[in-house]
Scaffold this motif. Structure first.
Motif, PDB file in Angstrom:
ATOM      1  N   LYS A 216       0.867  -1.267   0.007  1.00  0.00           N
ATOM      2  CA  LYS A 216      -0.246  -0.108   0.248  1.00  0.00           C
ATOM      3  C   LYS A 216       0.922   1.289   0.130  1.00  0.00           C
ATOM      4  O   LYS A 216       0.527   2.123  -0.683  1.00  0.00           O
ATOM      5  N   ASP A 219       2.353   1.793  -3.488  1.00  0.00           N
ATOM      6  CA  ASP A 219       1.238   2.491  -4.213  1.00  0.00           C
ATOM      7  C   ASP A 219       1.087   3.870  -3.889  1.00  0.00           C
ATOM      8  O   ASP A 219       1.128   4.738  -4.911  1.00  0.00           O
ATOM      9  N   GLU A 220       0.872   4.310  -2.838  1.00  0.00           N
ATOM     10  CA  GLU A 220       0.854   5.547  -2.365  1.00  0.00           C
ATOM     11  C   GLU A 220       1.905   6.966  -2.947  1.00  0.00           C
ATOM     12  O   GLU A 220       1.722   7.724  -3.237  1.00  0.00           O
ATOM     13  N   ASP A 240      -4.043  -8.004  -5.950  1.00  0.00           N
ATOM     14  CA  ASP A 240      -5.347  -7.477  -5.326  1.00  0.00           C
ATOM     15  C   ASP A 240      -5.270  -6.231  -4.537  1.00  0.00           C
ATOM     16  O   ASP A 240      -6.277  -5.512  -4.521  1.00  0.00           O
ATOM     17  N   LEU A 242      -3.240  -3.534  -5.243  1.00  0.00           N
ATOM     18  CA  LEU A 242      -2.543  -2.451  -5.909  1.00  0.00           C
ATOM     19  C   LEU A 242      -3.759  -1.593  -6.644  1.00  0.00           C
ATOM     20  O   LEU A 242      -4.708  -2.399  -6.923  1.00  0.00           O
ATOM     21  N   SER A 243      -3.795  -0.582  -6.780  1.00  0.00           N
ATOM     22  CA  SER A 243      -4.645   0.229  -7.432  1.00  0.00           C
ATOM     23  C   SER A 243      -4.421   0.094  -8.978  1.00  0.00           C
ATOM     24  O   SER A 243      -3.442  -0.446  -9.679  1.00  0.00           O
ATOM     25  N   PRO A 244      -5.479   0.163  -9.672  1.00  0.00           N
ATOM     26  CA  PRO A 244      -5.429  -0.275 -11.179  1.00  0.00           C
ATOM     27  C   PRO A 244      -4.214   0.226 -12.098  1.00  0.00           C
ATOM     28  O   PRO A 244      -4.007  -0.439 -13.130  1.00  0.00           O
ATOM     29  N   ASP A 245      -3.747   1.630 -11.762  1.00  0.00           N
ATOM     30  CA  ASP A 245      -2.883   2.155 -12.476  1.00  0.00           C
ATOM     31  C   ASP A 245      -1.524   2.117 -11.961  1.00  0.00           C
ATOM     32  O   ASP A 245      -0.316   2.720 -12.227  1.00  0.00           O
ATOM     33  N   ALA A 246      -1.042   1.189 -10.732  1.00  0.00           N
ATOM     34  CA  ALA A 246       0.042   1.224  -9.943  1.00  0.00           C
ATOM     35  C   ALA A 246       1.120   0.272 -11.041  1.00  0.00           C
ATOM     36  O   ALA A 246       0.491  -0.725 -11.580  1.00  0.00           O
ATOM     37  N   ARG A 275       0.044  -3.700 -17.355  1.00  0.00           N
ATOM     38  CA  ARG A 275       0.362  -2.260 -16.482  1.00  0.00           C
ATOM     39  C   ARG A 275       1.618  -1.620 -16.876  1.00  0.00           C
ATOM     40  O   ARG A 275       1.984  -0.690 -16.443  1.00  0.00           O
TER      41      ARG A 275
END
Length: 374
Positions: A216, A219-220, A240, A242-246, A275
């Motif tokens: 997380k 990702d941030e 699961d 990760l954000s979709p654009d990571a 990705r």
């Protein structure tokens, strides 16, 4: 040329300066690494599992990178005795002090690189400056989530600090279970089945609370999650979260032609490609030959034959080089004994893949790096 995964900082551990002085100077390891016992272990391990010959030297240095034509080196920060803590039992949780040791190595690497006249990348301008001046751009990377902290709060804070220092990616799993993320067997001297027997991971979560906090926080902060070394359940758990654009990458791996779980399946490769990610090919006989050859490659031509198979399966838009030199991967692929040999390897790739060589050698990796620092 970009090397997505090379252990440049390894030779700085313990204040070692010259590769051929390792035998004498490894005994000067800093007190935080518990002194002579750990120094002796690393000294022996380097000769057994890294150097080509017992009296050989490190495979990655500034002169060797220059000879090899590498102008962007993803420089891997790793403290072996934080992972293989000789004071703790197998599977012990990480300690807070491991992060301080990591930062100590990061600082030492920056001082060394800049003293030699090259550039540590902390922002996009640094990459551009290196390209303009013909100097090597060193990009920090971290191997092993155990470095990041002992609590989820520490992990989150430290990942954001590392992002500010310019870290490109973090490999959460590594050689042994340390209660962060499950790992696939990767030791070149142990078959997978024997590794599982000696280092069991049954009944453990694929990502612990530390692993989830790390994913997380990456990702941030924009740090790329490197799924190299992860067991498949940890890979699934990471996607699961990760954000979709990571971004996601595998800095040093290969296509799973054989049975080794370290290499990547079609399903995982498809998720990385979706990705815009990249897979750096590890230049280790143990992993890259699995399912392709029964014997080690002895020549550069044989190595290029193996690389051709991986490029074909992974695809020229998502494959790169991630040598893992000085990462205890002995024996390395035929014709590649040090970073200096990457120039001949690159020439061979250009001859065999004239339409896609620039992507394989640089552009695919730079796509991920540029996006991280944009």
């Amino acid at each position: 040329m970009v090397d997505l995964h090379c252990h440049y900082p390894m030779h700085l551990l313990g204040g070692v300066e010259a590769p051929r002085d390792v035998a004498e100077k490894m005994l000067r390891v800093r007190a935080r690494e518990a002194g002579k016992l750990r120094a002796a272990v690393l000294h022996i391990a380097a000769r057994l599992f890294n150097f080509r010959h017992w009296d050989g030297g490190w495979r990655v240095s500034v002169p060797l990178l220059q000879q090899g034509g590498v102008n962007v080196a993803c420089s891997v920060l790793y403290r072996p005795f934080s992972e293989m803590d000789l004071d703790e039992p197998y599977g012990a949780p990480p300690e807070s002090a491991y992060y301080d040791r990591l930062v100590e190595l990061l600082d030492a690497t920056e001082q060394d690189v800049e003293a030699r006249g090259h550039i540590v990348v902390r922002a996009a301008d640094d990459l551009q400056r290196a390209q303009r001046t013909g100097r090597i751009a060193f990009v920090h990377c971290v191997e092993g989530g155990f470095h990041l902290g002992a609590t989820p709060a520490e992990v989150t804070e430290h990942v954001h600090e590392l992002a500010e220092r310019g870290v490109l990616y973090i490999t959460l799993a590594h050689l042994f279970w340390r209660r962060v993320a499950t790992n696939a067997p990767a030791l070149p001297f142990l078959p997978d089945a024997l590794y599982d027997l000696l280092f069991p991971q049954s009944g453990v979560p694929p990502l612990t609370d530390l692993g989830e906090a790390a994913v997380k926080a990456c990702d941030e902060s924009g740090i790329v999650v490197d799924i190299s070394h992860m067991r498949e359940d940890a890979i699934d758990a990471t996607f699961d979260l990760l954000s979709p654009d990571a971004q996601v990458m595998a800095s040093h791996a290969g296509y799973r032609f054989g049975g080794q779980r370290y290499n990547l399946t079609d399903a995982t490769l498809a998720r990385v490609a979706a990705r815009g990610g990249v897979v750096g090919l590890i230049l280790a006989q143990h992993q890259l030959n699995d399912g392709v050859r029964r014997t080690n490659t002895r020549t550069l031509a044989q190595t290029l034959d193996v690389i051709d198979r991986h490029v074909e399966k992974i695809g020229p838009d998502h494959v790169a080089l991630g040598s893992d030199l000085d990462g205890f991967i002995k024996p390395t692929m035929g014709g590649v004994e040090s970073a200096a040999d990457l120039q001949a390897l690159a020439d061979g790739i250009r001859a065999r893949h004239p339409g896609s060589a620039d992507r394989i050698l640089a552009q695919n990796a730079l796509r991920v790096i540029d996006r991280r620092f944009s």
